[in-house]
Design a protein around this motif. Structure first.
Motif, PDB file in Angstrom:
ATOM      1  N   SER A   1       1.727  18.252  34.240  1.00 63.14           N
ATOM      2  CA  SER A   1       0.412  17.315  33.886  1.00 63.14           C
ATOM      3  C   SER A   1       0.956  16.008  33.730  1.00 63.14           C
ATOM      4  O   SER A   1       2.012  15.479  33.633  1.00 63.14           O
ATOM      5  N   LEU A   2      -0.172  15.096  33.779  1.00 64.05           N
ATOM      6  CA  LEU A   2      -0.220  13.784  33.833  1.00 64.05           C
ATOM      7  C   LEU A   2       0.675  13.399  32.492  1.00 64.05           C
ATOM      8  O   LEU A   2       1.735  12.688  32.202  1.00 64.05           O
ATOM      9  N   ASN A   3       0.132  13.910  31.350  1.00 59.59           N
ATOM     10  CA  ASN A   3       0.499  13.805  29.906  1.00 59.59           C
ATOM     11  C   ASN A   3       2.275  14.298  29.941  1.00 59.59           C
ATOM     12  O   ASN A   3       2.905  13.650  29.445  1.00 59.59           O
ATOM     13  N   SER A   4       2.311  15.369  30.235  1.00 60.79           N
ATOM     14  CA  SER A   4       3.544  15.975  30.376  1.00 60.79           C
ATOM     15  C   SER A   4       4.692  14.958  31.166  1.00 60.79           C
ATOM     16  O   SER A   4       5.794  14.917  30.916  1.00 60.79           O
ATOM     17  N   GLU A   5       4.534  14.613  32.196  1.00 62.57           N
ATOM     18  CA  GLU A   5       5.165  13.801  33.136  1.00 62.57           C
ATOM     19  C   GLU A   5       5.579  12.410  32.320  1.00 62.57           C
ATOM     20  O   GLU A   5       6.744  11.951  32.227  1.00 62.57           O
ATOM     21  N   ILE A   6       4.434  11.774  31.632  1.00 61.39           N
ATOM     22  CA  ILE A   6       4.652  10.516  30.937  1.00 61.39           C
ATOM     23  C   ILE A   6       5.637  10.726  29.752  1.00 61.39           C
ATOM     24  O   ILE A   6       6.574   9.925  29.539  1.00 61.39           O
ATOM     25  N   LEU A   7       5.539  11.982  28.979  1.00 64.76           N
ATOM     26  CA  LEU A   7       6.397  12.157  27.966  1.00 64.76           C
ATOM     27  C   LEU A   7       7.712  12.376  28.329  1.00 64.76           C
ATOM     28  O   LEU A   7       8.830  11.998  27.854  1.00 64.76           O
ATOM     29  N   HIS A   8       8.030  13.224  29.499  1.00 60.56           N
ATOM     30  CA  HIS A   8       9.188  13.301  30.196  1.00 60.56           C
ATOM     31  C   HIS A   8       9.862  11.961  30.701  1.00 60.56           C
ATOM     32  O   HIS A   8      11.152  11.766  30.007  1.00 60.56           O
ATOM     33  N   LEU A   9       9.253  11.170  31.301  1.00 61.25           N
ATOM     34  CA  LEU A   9       9.752   9.726  31.630  1.00 61.25           C
ATOM     35  C   LEU A   9      10.322   9.024  30.484  1.00 61.25           C
ATOM     36  O   LEU A   9      11.263   8.275  30.444  1.00 61.25           O
ATOM     37  N   LEU A  10       9.314   9.012  29.221  1.00 63.36           N
ATOM     38  CA  LEU A  10       9.655   8.170  27.979  1.00 63.36           C
ATOM     39  C   LEU A  10      10.998   8.941  27.386  1.00 63.36           C
ATOM     40  O   LEU A  10      11.625   8.132  26.941  1.00 63.36           O
ATOM     41  N   GLU A  11      11.113  10.208  27.283  1.00 65.93           N
ATOM     42  CA  GLU A  11      12.146  10.879  26.573  1.00 65.93           C
ATOM     43  C   GLU A  11      13.432  10.602  27.481  1.00 65.93           C
ATOM     44  O   GLU A  11      14.511  10.343  26.970  1.00 65.93           O
TER      45      GLU A  11
ATOM     46  N   HIS B   1      -0.187   3.836  37.940  1.00 68.62           N
ATOM     47  CA  HIS B   1      -0.981   5.221  37.559  1.00 68.62           C
ATOM     48  C   HIS B   1      -0.824   6.156  38.820  1.00 68.62           C
ATOM     49  O   HIS B   1      -0.631   7.184  38.512  1.00 68.62           O
ATOM     50  N   GLU B   2      -0.792   5.783  39.853  1.00 72.38           N
ATOM     51  CA  GLU B   2      -0.789   6.492  41.170  1.00 72.38           C
ATOM     52  C   GLU B   2       0.586   7.150  41.232  1.00 72.38           C
ATOM     53  O   GLU B   2       0.703   8.185  41.675  1.00 72.38           O
ATOM     54  N   ARG B   3       1.681   6.162  41.120  1.00 72.87           N
ATOM     55  CA  ARG B   3       2.952   6.793  41.170  1.00 72.87           C
ATOM     56  C   ARG B   3       3.280   7.812  40.062  1.00 72.87           C
ATOM     57  O   ARG B   3       3.957   8.768  40.616  1.00 72.87           O
ATOM     58  N   VAL B   4       2.889   7.662  38.880  1.00 71.17           N
ATOM     59  CA  VAL B   4       2.990   8.622  37.793  1.00 71.17           C
ATOM     60  C   VAL B   4       2.325   9.834  38.193  1.00 71.17           C
ATOM     61  O   VAL B   4       2.815  10.964  38.195  1.00 71.17           O
ATOM     62  N   ILE B   5       0.997   9.925  38.814  1.00 71.81           N
ATOM     63  CA  ILE B   5       0.324  11.069  39.000  1.00 71.81           C
ATOM     64  C   ILE B   5       0.956  11.835  40.248  1.00 71.81           C
ATOM     65  O   ILE B   5       1.261  12.815  40.089  1.00 71.81           O
ATOM     66  N   ALA B   6       1.624  11.282  41.465  1.00 76.77           N
ATOM     67  CA  ALA B   6       2.341  11.460  42.468  1.00 76.77           C
ATOM     68  C   ALA B   6       3.664  12.224  41.829  1.00 76.77           C
ATOM     69  O   ALA B   6       3.973  13.614  42.515  1.00 76.77           O
ATOM     70  N   GLN B   7       4.355  11.503  40.921  1.00 76.75           N
ATOM     71  CA  GLN B   7       5.656  12.114  40.552  1.00 76.75           C
ATOM     72  C   GLN B   7       5.240  13.417  39.566  1.00 76.75           C
ATOM     73  O   GLN B   7       6.159  14.313  39.698  1.00 76.75           O
ATOM     74  N   ALA B   8       4.296  13.466  39.115  1.00 75.15           N
ATOM     75  CA  ALA B   8       3.959  14.732  38.096  1.00 75.15           C
ATOM     76  C   ALA B   8       3.584  15.898  39.224  1.00 75.15           C
ATOM     77  O   ALA B   8       3.947  16.898  38.861  1.00 75.15           O
TER      78      ALA B   8
END
Length: 68
Positions: free
Chosen positions: A26-36, A13-20
């Motif tokens: 946003s955290l949501n947009s970053e997760i969507l980007h990584l999944l896509e 979670h911390e890694r995804v927040i840092a990358q975002a």
């Protein structure tokens, strides 16, 4: 959009927040980007019967093609 809960380890979670933050998303947009980016794009028009390369070929012959 579909909404669902996801449990992830705190360090991930911390890694995804840092990358975002680095990507200014946003955290949501970053997760969507990584999944896509991680998942292949599904093509529905592959020229195969049914349009899905994973679908089996259609059955041929009579509905009851058991030997006589």
């Amino acid at each position: 959009m579909i909404r669902f809960s996801l449990r992830i380890p705190a360090d991930l979670h911390e890694r995804v927040i840092a990358q975002a933050a680095v990507d200014r998303r946003s955290l949501n947009s970053e997760i969507l980007h990584l999944l896509e980016a991680a998942l292949p794009t599904l093509r529905t028009d592959t020229g195969t019967p049914g349009g899905d390369p994973a679908s089996p070929a259609p059955l041929r012959g009579k509905p009851d093609s058991s030997p006589n």
